[in-house]
Structure formats: C-alpha cells, structure tokens
Motif scaffolding. Sequence first.
Motif, PDB file in Angstrom:
ATOM      1  N   ARG A  33       0.822  -1.211   0.000  1.00 36.33           N
ATOM      2  CA  ARG A  33       0.000   0.000   0.000  1.00 36.33           C
ATOM      3  C   ARG A  33       0.858   1.265   0.000  1.00 36.33           C
ATOM      4  NH1 ARG A  33      -5.663  -1.031   1.130  1.00 36.33           N
ATOM      5  NH2 ARG A  33      -5.941  -2.624  -0.468  1.00 36.33           N
ATOM      6  N   GLY A  34       2.060   1.190   0.538  1.00 38.88           N
ATOM      7  CA  GLY A  34       2.919   2.355   0.586  1.00 38.88           C
ATOM      8  C   GLY A  34       2.674   3.202   1.819  1.00 38.88           C
ATOM      9  N   ASP A  35       3.483   4.248   1.970  1.00 37.49           N
ATOM     10  CA  ASP A  35       3.458   5.076   3.166  1.00 37.49           C
ATOM     11  C   ASP A  35       2.634   6.351   2.990  1.00 37.49           C
ATOM     12  OD1 ASP A  35       5.024   3.263   4.516  1.00 37.49           O
ATOM     13  OD2 ASP A  35       6.902   4.303   4.120  1.00 37.49           O
ATOM     14  N   GLU A  36       3.041   7.192   2.079  1.00 38.39           N
ATOM     15  CA  GLU A  36       2.402   8.500   1.957  1.00 38.39           C
ATOM     16  C   GLU A  36       0.997   8.357   1.397  1.00 38.39           C
ATOM     17  OE1 GLU A  36       4.713  11.657   0.320  1.00 38.39           O
ATOM     18  OE2 GLU A  36       6.600  10.797   1.031  1.00 38.39           O
ATOM     19  N   SER A  37       0.073   9.062   2.027  1.00 38.36           N
ATOM     20  CA  SER A  37      -1.335   8.937   1.660  1.00 38.36           C
ATOM     21  C   SER A  37      -2.052  10.161   2.178  1.00 38.36           C
ATOM     22  CB  SER A  37      -1.909   7.641   2.264  1.00 38.36           C
ATOM     23  OG  SER A  37      -3.238   7.426   1.847  1.00 38.36           O
ATOM     24  N   THR A  38      -3.373  10.052   2.337  1.00 42.08           N
ATOM     25  CA  THR A  38      -4.106  11.099   3.034  1.00 42.08           C
ATOM     26  C   THR A  38      -3.660  11.111   4.492  1.00 42.08           C
ATOM     27  OG1 THR A  38      -5.879   9.526   3.460  1.00 42.08           O
ATOM     28  CG2 THR A  38      -6.092  10.898   1.509  1.00 42.08           C
ATOM     29  N   GLY A  39      -3.906  12.260   5.177  1.00 45.23           N
ATOM     30  CA  GLY A  39      -3.375  12.411   6.523  1.00 45.23           C
ATOM     31  C   GLY A  39      -3.848  11.354   7.493  1.00 45.23           C
ATOM     32  N   TRP A  40      -5.168  11.074   7.512  1.00 44.21           N
ATOM     33  CA  TRP A  40      -5.671  10.098   8.476  1.00 44.21           C
ATOM     34  C   TRP A  40      -5.142   8.702   8.189  1.00 44.21           C
ATOM     35  CZ3 TRP A  40      -8.190   5.863   6.797  1.00 44.21           C
ATOM     36  CH2 TRP A  40      -8.825   5.912   5.552  1.00 44.21           C
ATOM     37  N   SER A  41      -4.954   8.389   6.915  1.00 41.33           N
ATOM     38  CA  SER A  41      -4.446   7.069   6.553  1.00 41.33           C
ATOM     39  C   SER A  41      -3.023   6.884   7.092  1.00 41.33           C
ATOM     40  CB  SER A  41      -4.479   6.888   5.041  1.00 41.33           C
ATOM     41  OG  SER A  41      -3.963   5.630   4.665  1.00 41.33           O
ATOM     42  N   MET A  42      -2.211   7.944   7.006  1.00 38.52           N
ATOM     43  CA  MET A  42      -0.859   7.850   7.562  1.00 38.52           C
ATOM     44  C   MET A  42      -0.912   7.699   9.075  1.00 38.52           C
ATOM     45  SD  MET A  42       1.434  10.345   5.102  1.00 38.52           S
ATOM     46  CE  MET A  42       0.476  11.847   5.281  1.00 38.52           C
ATOM     47  N   GLY A  43      -1.907   8.347   9.730  1.00 36.35           N
ATOM     48  CA  GLY A  43      -2.067   8.153  11.166  1.00 36.35           C
ATOM     49  C   GLY A  43      -2.366   6.712  11.515  1.00 36.35           C
ATOM     50  N   TRP A  44      -3.214   6.062  10.711  1.00 39.68           N
ATOM     51  CA  TRP A  44      -3.506   4.633  10.939  1.00 39.68           C
ATOM     52  C   TRP A  44      -2.232   3.805  10.750  1.00 39.68           C
ATOM     53  CZ3 TRP A  44      -8.026   1.688   8.046  1.00 39.68           C
ATOM     54  CH2 TRP A  44      -8.249   0.465   8.670  1.00 39.68           C
ATOM     55  N   LYS A  45      -1.461   4.151   9.737  1.00 33.20           N
ATOM     56  CA  LYS A  45      -0.257   3.366   9.446  1.00 33.20           C
ATOM     57  C   LYS A  45       0.801   3.498  10.540  1.00 33.20           C
ATOM     58  CE  LYS A  45      -1.108   3.557   4.482  1.00 33.20           C
ATOM     59  NZ  LYS A  45      -0.759   4.207   3.192  1.00 33.20           N
ATOM     60  N   VAL A  46       0.834   4.635  11.255  1.00 34.25           N
ATOM     61  CA  VAL A  46       1.734   4.728  12.407  1.00 34.25           C
ATOM     62  C   VAL A  46       1.395   3.632  13.402  1.00 34.25           C
ATOM     63  CG1 VAL A  46       2.455   6.147  14.370  1.00 34.25           C
ATOM     64  CG2 VAL A  46       2.120   7.213  12.132  1.00 34.25           C
ATOM     65  N   ASN A  47       0.109   3.464  13.679  1.00 36.54           N
ATOM     66  CA  ASN A  47      -0.321   2.417  14.610  1.00 36.54           C
ATOM     67  C   ASN A  47      -0.003   1.024  14.083  1.00 36.54           C
ATOM     68  OD1 ASN A  47      -2.166   3.668  16.917  1.00 36.54           O
ATOM     69  ND2 ASN A  47      -2.546   4.835  15.045  1.00 36.54           N
ATOM     70  N   LEU A  48      -0.205   0.816  12.794  1.00 34.67           N
ATOM     71  CA  LEU A  48       0.055  -0.502  12.225  1.00 34.67           C
ATOM     72  C   LEU A  48       1.536  -0.851  12.300  1.00 34.67           C
ATOM     73  CD1 LEU A  48      -2.345  -0.264   9.166  1.00 34.67           C
ATOM     74  CD2 LEU A  48      -2.594  -1.823  11.113  1.00 34.67           C
ATOM     75  N   TRP A  49       2.406   0.110  11.963  1.00 34.36           N
ATOM     76  CA  TRP A  49       3.840  -0.188  12.038  1.00 34.36           C
ATOM     77  C   TRP A  49       4.296  -0.355  13.488  1.00 34.36           C
ATOM     78  CZ3 TRP A  49       6.345  -2.471   8.505  1.00 34.36           C
ATOM     79  CH2 TRP A  49       6.015  -2.269   7.166  1.00 34.36           C
ATOM     80  N   ALA A  50       3.633   0.341  14.413  1.00 38.25           N
ATOM     81  CA  ALA A  50       3.924   0.090  15.824  1.00 38.25           C
ATOM     82  C   ALA A  50       3.552  -1.340  16.195  1.00 38.25           C
ATOM     83  CB  ALA A  50       3.177   1.088  16.703  1.00 38.25           C
ATOM     84  N   ARG A  51       2.408  -1.825  15.704  1.00 36.55           N
ATOM     85  CA  ARG A  51       2.013  -3.211  15.966  1.00 36.55           C
ATOM     86  C   ARG A  51       2.940  -4.204  15.251  1.00 36.55           C
ATOM     87  NH1 ARG A  51      -3.470  -4.033  17.979  1.00 36.55           N
ATOM     88  NH2 ARG A  51      -3.583  -2.516  19.678  1.00 36.55           N
ATOM     89  N   PHE A  52       3.562  -3.761  14.159  1.00 38.47           N
ATOM     90  CA  PHE A  52       4.578  -4.596  13.510  1.00 38.47           C
ATOM     91  C   PHE A  52       5.904  -4.556  14.261  1.00 38.47           C
ATOM     92  CE2 PHE A  52       2.132  -4.056   9.365  1.00 38.47           C
ATOM     93  CZ  PHE A  52       1.696  -5.361   9.352  1.00 38.47           C
ATOM     94  N   LEU A  53       5.942  -3.806  15.371  1.00 36.81           N
ATOM     95  CA  LEU A  53       7.125  -3.690  16.240  1.00 36.81           C
ATOM     96  C   LEU A  53       8.293  -3.042  15.512  1.00 36.81           C
ATOM     97  CD1 LEU A  53       6.897  -7.228  17.918  1.00 36.81           C
ATOM     98  CD2 LEU A  53       5.792  -5.092  18.620  1.00 36.81           C
ATOM     99  N   ASP A  54       7.980  -2.191  14.550  1.00 38.05           N
ATOM    100  CA  ASP A  54       8.988  -1.522  13.728  1.00 38.05           C
ATOM    101  C   ASP A  54       8.923  -0.022  14.003  1.00 38.05           C
ATOM    102  OD1 ASP A  54      10.627  -0.453  11.762  1.00 38.05           O
ATOM    103  OD2 ASP A  54       9.995  -1.888  10.228  1.00 38.05           O
ATOM    104  N   GLY A  55       9.656   0.411  15.015  1.00 37.99           N
ATOM    105  CA  GLY A  55       9.622   1.808  15.411  1.00 37.99           C
ATOM    106  C   GLY A  55      10.170   2.749  14.370  1.00 37.99           C
ATOM    107  N   ASN A  56      11.199   2.320  13.648  1.00 38.28           N
ATOM    108  CA  ASN A  56      11.777   3.198  12.638  1.00 38.28           C
ATOM    109  C   ASN A  56      10.796   3.456  11.498  1.00 38.28           C
ATOM    110  OD1 ASN A  56      14.240   3.548  13.962  1.00 38.28           O
ATOM    111  ND2 ASN A  56      15.095   1.683  13.068  1.00 38.28           N
TER     112      ASN A  56
END
Length: 821
Positions: free
Chosen positions: A621-644
């Motif tokens: 899906r990629g990273d850059e998107s609409t603002g709220w979508s990127m906010g969701w992806k922060v949470n998803l990558w946190a759940r992937f245990l990938d802080g960077n």
Amino acid sequence: MKNLLHIIIPILFLKTSALSFAFQEKPVKLWYDEPAEIWEEALPVGNGRLGAMIFGKTNQEILQLNEETVWAGEPGNNVVSLSKERLEEIRTAIFNENYQEAQQLAETYLSKEDNNSGMSYQPVGNLKLDFPHSEAIENYHRELDLNEAVSSVSYTANGTNYKRRIISSFDDEVIVIELTADKPNSISFEMGLESPQKKSEVKIEQNSVWLSGTSGDQENKTGKVKFLAIAKPKIEGGQIQSNSDGIRVNNANRALIFVSIASNFKNYKDLSIDAEEKATRLLNTAYEKEFEEILNAHIKTYQEYFNRVHLDLGTTEAAHQTTDVRLKNFKTGNDPQLVSLYFQFGRYLLISSSMPGTQPANLQGIWNKELTAPWDSKYTVNINTEMNYWPAEVTNLSEMHEPLFSLIRDISETGKESAQKMYHARGWNIHHNTDIWRISGVVDPPFYGLWPHGGAWLSQHLWQHYLYTGDKDFLREVYPVLKGAGLFYKDVLEKEPSNDWLVVNPSNSPENAHPYGTSLAAGTTMGNQLVHDVLSNVIEASAILNEDRELADSLQQIIPRLVPMQIGKWGQLQEWMKDWDRQDDNHRHVSHLYGLYPSNLISPYRTPELFSAAKNSLLARGDESTGWSMGWKVNLWARFLDGNHAFKLIKDQLSPSIQADGNQIGGTYPNLFDAHPPFQIDGNFGCTAGIAEMLMQSHDGAVHILPALPDEWSEGEIRGLKARGGFEVDISWKNNRPEQIKIASEIGGNCRIRSYYPLTGKGLKEAEGSNSNPLFKVPKTQEPIISSEANIEKPQLKKIYEYDLATEPGEEYLIKPVRNE
C-alpha cells in the motif's frame, strides 16, 4: 476516574521521592510570529460544546464560532425498506459473482427521492473585533498554550503593549476574551457578530450583540436547529456605545468579552430546549465573575485531564522556532519535541471537543466554517469516528470516551430500524455514516454505503473501555448494546456456496473496488474480523455477567464457521474472500488490517504467518497517503514492532500539506490540524494514539514496554499511559533501553510485563502459561488458508522477556532493568 498520580498510595520499594522521574515541565505551545491569514493557520479553543478558531489579527480579530449541536436538518432516520425478496436478489447476484448486477439492483432498490445521506455540521458565525491600529506592529506573538488551554496574542503598537487571552471555559460554558494594555485608556474597538446562515439576524440589546438563526435545509430535511449567540463586553474605565451596527468600546483600561451560544437541541429526537434562556443564563452567570476566577477554574478542570500524561523525547534548538517553521523543517531536521507537542495537541483536541455530556467529536472535532462542510463533517464510522477515539483510553482520557458511548446507545435504538427494515434481523446495525440525528440507513451510493458493519466497529469501543477499566457496572449497562450487535449478525449471516462459510452479504471492503468494478462483495476480510470480535465480546460479557448463556453458546458455535483469514498468492493478507488484491493498489483504506490494529486477531507471537502477510499488504500500500491514513499506518507499524518505520510515517504526517504552488497533499496544516486534505481531525487523533502505541502496548496478553521505539528516540520519558487491566504506566529510557518502569494498579490483578531486556523488581516473577488476568485474554484466531503460490517468510522478532507481577488495588510498583556487571 481517579488520577493515580495525584492520590496517596503505599510505596512498596523506595521512598516516594526516589520514585519520581527526572522530568522537568517544559512549555507545550504552538506559537507564531504572524497572524493567521487562512482558517488552517488559526488556533482552536473548545470546551467540548463551544469551539472558536482564533486568527490573532491586529486590526481586526476574528473568532469563527461553533456550537456542537448546530447541524442542518431535523430529526428523522433515513432507512429505506428492502423486502426479503429484493434483499435475496442482491445476495444471489453477489454469490453468483454478478457484482455489477448486484450494484445496479442495490442502487435501484435503495434509491428514494425523499431520502437523504445525512446532514452537515454547520457554523454559528463570526465574532469580529475592529481595532484602530493603523501604525506599524512590533513584537508580534500568537500562541496556544496546551498546558492551560489558553490562546493569546500580544504585540506593540505606537509604543503600547497589547495582549489578548481567549478561553472556551469548561466550567462556565462561555467563550471569554480578555483585552489588556500596559498604558491606561488604550483599549478601543468595535465589535459585532455575523453569520453565513441564510436564516439569521443580528440585533443590539442591553449593550450586547445578539445573533439568532436557524440551521440550514439540506436534501429533503428542513433546518430546525434554532440557535442564539450573545456577545457582551465588560470594561474597566472608558465607555460603551451601542447603535444599530454594533457596539463600540472607547478608551478602556481593560475589557472582557463574553460569548454565550445555545441551541434548542435536546437530543436526536427532541428540539425543545429554550435557546434564549440557556444562552442568557450562562452569560449572566459568567458575567458576574472576575476573569481570574473563570480562568483559574477553567485551567483546573482542564489540567485534571491533560496533566495525567507527560511525554519528553528531548528538546533541540529547533524548538525555539515558530511552529510553522518547525513543521516545514521536521522531515529533514532534528526536532523530537515537535513529536511530543503533536502528541499532546491530539490530547488537547480530544479534551476540547469531547467532554462528558457533549456530542462526540465529529470529522472536524467541533471546528468548522462551512455551511456544507467537507463530507458534511459527519460521523464516518468505517474508520474516521473510531480513529477519533483511539487515544481516549491509552492516553488516560477515558472520560472523553463518554460522548461516543452516548452516540452508540442512541444508534443501538435507531439502528433497530435498519436491522429490521433492510435485513429483517433482530438487534441493530448502522452503515458507514451517521449524523447528529443518528441516521442508520445507507449513506452515499451502495458502492460505499452498503456496509452493514458500522455498529460492529463502534461497539468495540464499549468492550475496550471495559478491558481498560475492568468496570463491571459499565459492562452491565452496555451489555444490551453488545448483545444487540451480536443478534444482528446471528440473524444475517448467510452460508456462501463454495465452502459453506458463514458470511455477511451484501457488504464491501470500505471504499475500495475489487476487479469487478464495484466494492460490493460477500465475506470481506474486515467484515469477517468484525463479526468475530462482536460475537466474541458477547460471549465474554455473557460469562462475566452470567447472562444469556444459551445465546452465548449459540454464538460460540458460529465462530468456527466464519471465513478464516487467507493469505493470497503474493503473500498478502487477502482483502476479500477471493484472491483479488493488486500489488500496485495504494488505496488509502487498509481495512483488512483491522485485525492487526485496532483489533488483536493478528499477533507476531500467536499468528506469525498472518503477521507477515499483513506486513506484505501494508508494504504494498505504501506510506504517503491522506493524513488520516498515515495516522492509521503509524499504529500498524507500531504493531509490527517496527519503530523506525512508524517514525517514518510520523515524518510523512508531520509534513506541510500546503505546497509552494498552493496545492495540498496529505499531511499537516500550519496550525497542526491534519490534512486529508481538506481538514479532518482523525489524523491528529490517530497519530497521537500511534505514538503511544510505539511506547507501550497491552493488547497481546501483556504490557509490552517500548515495543516499537525508533532509533532516533534514544532517550526519553512517558508518564501516565494506561494499559488494559487498569494499569497506569510510566517509562524512562536511555540508549534505547528502559531505565525505570513504574506500574500503578488501579484495580489489582496480575500484570504481565513484556520487555526486550531482562527486568528486576520486588514481586516480579518469570511468566508461565497464559496470563491469568481475564482483561488480557487474547482471542483464538482460526488457522489461515494459505495460497500454494505464497512465499511467507518467518517474522524476524527480538527476544522477549516476560514477567508476572501480582498487584493490589491502589499500589505502585517499581521495575528496573537487570544491569550487566
């Protein structure tokens, strides 16, 4: 909820002073050296009910005003009846894979001339203050102090220093503007109110300006929300003059302006409040008080919530720059304090737009200037409304969840109509959108709107609140709502023809199209995940409350017959029941990853194959998107245990939306509002929740300490996060390793702690078996079906250490890492 940081509790290990972290309070402010020229540069204040956007101009101050119940239209639902025969036609077409036919049938059967797609949230108007400052302005400063919920403007004109302070008072329920100067007789201005509402009028009465109006008509509904705004000055020295055009203050030493707004809205089906009585009563009560009394009460109430959580990621020289400059430089610079500021800004916005007893925060919180707002500024419940409340529990603002619970209770009533008339089912449901009138029918074309899972997702917030608090009285109160959601799915689940799985049909994967040119389908992955959670919640609640055991048993028999999650041919988590996903699909919705976040059906430790497949989907899906979508992806990558990677998404989110050529992209506006674009507040809330999720997680059977800490946050401290089980957690760290952890237990019980480093502390024991605390119970996820073409790599995970700590209510526990000698 009591604040554990401010009560006296027994200390088990060391003296109280030794437990305190080396945390120093730092200013948490948005600030600028120029007035706002556009709305997205203005600064928001709010008390849950009244909102204002402050421009901070020197010649003409503008406060754009909102009151949370001023919406277009009138009471009434929007459900279109669907006969069993017509519903069956749509279902048959989908099961026969005639998706376009199903789309056409749905559009034909659900179109109705006198129906509507929901009403718009609307503005009240503007307060304008005209000042006689024609000379050059010096020393200009404009700010929003998040520590006190006070906006201020200061500047020098002709050798006189002027200052304004503006609050939307939590206690007195009025907006108050204080105007001061360092020389006597220097405060002069004209004031007036105006409104974009077509049905409105302004009059001068008793040295105050009255703006009365009625909300707008929309689609088939007549605007019937009547509102009144009153602005009244109070001065020390000088004179007040009134005429038909407005009010003028001349040569005062100090001036206060009180703004009171009320409407006739009582609830979604009752417009019987006397707006004039309420507005004048609140105004008169506040008017008799001194500003310092109003201000101090306002700050005290606000800080009871805001001060519960502190975040320190370090501060660099960048913090001395204006907020808009910091935003511009953030992606390539070194400004960790901007992340802390943005995190706390999200908490400020939630407090300011969702106090107990108010309406829940809508798509723009409570701040909107348009008669027809973007997407009507409604409650979009296929992600956006839920995202608004992701920070509520984890960032220690549980009380701010209450307005959403109130909306869910209302919809569990209006949603009975859509359940019965559309699906011939018991219980209740809602589709992807609602408004202040609590509509439950289809909004927008069936391509988006025929999604009967809005109630399923909303009901998760009730269950999560129970998991965070352990409040059985609350669970007993909302159990009928949870049960109603479960009954709906018990009745509507259909056997699909290929595998005899039980699925919801019709449905869709929110706002995304599959290869047949529509979104309509049966058994979409997100729908299956939501049904699993709804049924599981009713089963668990039934056992806890010892109610409806036969119903619970019947629901338990359904769960194994739901569609298992599937891994498709390129190793992705399938979004649909069919293997339709495209690797080049960068759609903003990542609905099928609901099972990873905010749910916990997917885990690196329990379901590693699904974990890897979900990661493949998000990478595609990629990273850059609409603002709220990127906010969701922060949470998803946190759940992937990938802080960077999560921090990379924060950098994308904290990038200017407004480009040099005037175009806008997903990111952040100068006032730190989230840009879809245009403004949607969900991205602010989503990213705030994501930052918390990077520092502490509690969904997967344990309190995970620093699960997704990025390399760039090598040192810092978080205090006051809430974990499931009623635990409050403080963490300090250095060199990316925990230095000290404090657990405050509100209700007692076992606290299982997960760490990448070995820990020590009195009472800490190595964990064995599953967590005995029922508030940490994890779901049993069905084994996935994996395509023979899929190549699934085993996730690379850090070694973890797990400990159990038996806690008592009201006690604190200190934990430290094991030091290597």
